[in-house]
Write a protein that holds these residues in place. Structure first.
Motif, short mmCIF file in Angstrom:
data_model
loop_
_atom_site.label_atom_id
_atom_site.label_comp_id
_atom_site.label_asym_id
_atom_site.label_seq_id
_atom_site.Cartn_x
_atom_site.Cartn_y
_atom_site.Cartn_z
N PRO A 86 -1.67 5.59 -4.04
CA PRO A 86 -2.84 5.15 -3.27
C PRO A 86 -3.02 5.92 -1.95
CG PRO A 86 -1.70 3.26 -4.17
CD PRO A 86 -0.83 4.43 -4.44
N ARG A 88 -2.37 9.12 -1.53
CA ARG A 88 -3.02 10.38 -1.93
C ARG A 88 -4.49 10.14 -2.25
NH1 ARG A 88 -2.04 15.49 -4.14
NH2 ARG A 88 0.17 15.31 -3.64
N GLU A 89 -4.78 9.02 -2.92
CA GLU A 89 -6.15 8.74 -3.32
C GLU A 89 -7.09 8.52 -2.13
OE1 GLU A 89 -5.89 5.41 -5.91
OE2 GLU A 89 -4.74 6.48 -7.45
N GLU A 90 -6.58 7.89 -1.06
CA GLU A 90 -7.45 7.59 0.07
C GLU A 90 -7.58 8.73 1.07
OE1 GLU A 90 -6.20 4.37 2.57
OE2 GLU A 90 -4.44 5.45 3.32
#
Length: 287
Positions: A86, A88-90
């Motif tokens: 998460p 990395r995703e944000e």
């Protein structure tokens, strides 16, 4: 089909899909629910508190001291780890928001969780991150009660925590826009905290109690590991990004894993499933 009948049909379909989803969707892990509940409690407790002062050297070699910037800018701290999905995703969402607002007395600072410098450098370069970031040895994480990643904290020009959220941010505009607007008004009207007053208030404010989940397991707790627990800590790579196994690492993440293995009943779950579950618990994604 007439409109009333279509509306009824859609409503019935939606209800049936909701019921189907309820029965088919796996029940949330009880420990994950406890972690989310704790994160919500952290958010409530931090609201309106004077942000703890700290110093951090960024990966660019720059020195950042909170007390030298508070009252001058709206400051967002993003606690992350390279192993955290998460996080990395944000990152692209946070980076885009930073670039859109960096000329508006706004600063975003990434704070990595006790990882090696080269690993963090590669992570930031791979995602083309423009905002400054540094590696925390664990002190800042403890000051802000961070027990899961990512965790994001917004500090207003009054020196107080105005936003504290564990979990990935899907929309930075929704999270920050109103707070930026209010703080810009405070800046323009001169209703800010001075560095001197901030330091005074920060020194006077008592620290929040240390969360049990963030504490280091005692030797007695380590001794409670059964054969499976000892096998898992010897096999499992420490999620903090070091080269050690959980057994040999002393970071907060490995300590939490050891404590969980020594105190919780994982029944007859396979080792790999337990390791995956423990890894997920200390990296906050969406529910």
């Amino acid at each position: 089909m007439n409109k009333p009948l279509l509306s009824v049909s859609l409503a019935v379909t939606g209800t049936l899909l909701g019921i189907l989803n309820y029965f088919l969707k796996p029940a949330p892990d009880e420990k994950l629910l406890q972690e989310y509940a704790q994160n919500m409690a952290n958010s409530t407790e931090w609201q309106g508190r004077i942000a703890p002062d700290f110093e951090l050297k960024t990966t660019r070699g720059e020195r950042f001291q909170l007390s030298e910037n508070v009252g001058k800018k709206i400051i967002v701290l993003n606690f992350f780890a390279t192993w955290c999905g998460p996080c990395r995703e944000e990152m692209p969402e946070l980076n885009a928001y930073f670039n859109a607002h960096k000329t508006e007395s706004f600063l975003l600072l990434g704070i990595d969780a006790e990882e090696k410098q080269d690993r963090v450098d590669a992570f930031l370069a791979d995602l083309k991150i423009d905002f400054p970031a540094g590696v925390d040895a664990g002190t800042i994480q403890k000051q802000y009660g961070v027990s899961a990643f990512p965790t994001t904290v917004l500090i207003g020009v009054d020196g107080k925590v105005q936003f504290y959220e564990a979990g990935a941010l899907a929309n930075a505009e929704v999270a920050f826009d109103n707070l930026l607007s209010k703080n810009h008004q405070l800046l323009q009207s001169g209703r800010i905290i001075s560095p001197e007053e901030y330091r005074l208030q920060a020194q006077k404010q008592p620290a929040l109690p240390v969360r049990r989940s963030a504490e280091k397991p005692t030797a007695e707790e380590d001794d409670k590991l059964d054969a499976r627990g000892k096998r898992i800590v010897a096999r499992m790579d420490c999620p903090c990004g070091c080269d050690k196994k959980v057994k040999g690492c002393t970071c907060s993440t490995s300590n939490n894993i050891k404590k969980a293995l020594s105190s919780e009943d994982f029944k007859d779950k396979p080792d790999d499933e337990i390791m995956k579950s423990l890894n997920k618990r200390f990296c906050s994604g969406g529910m």
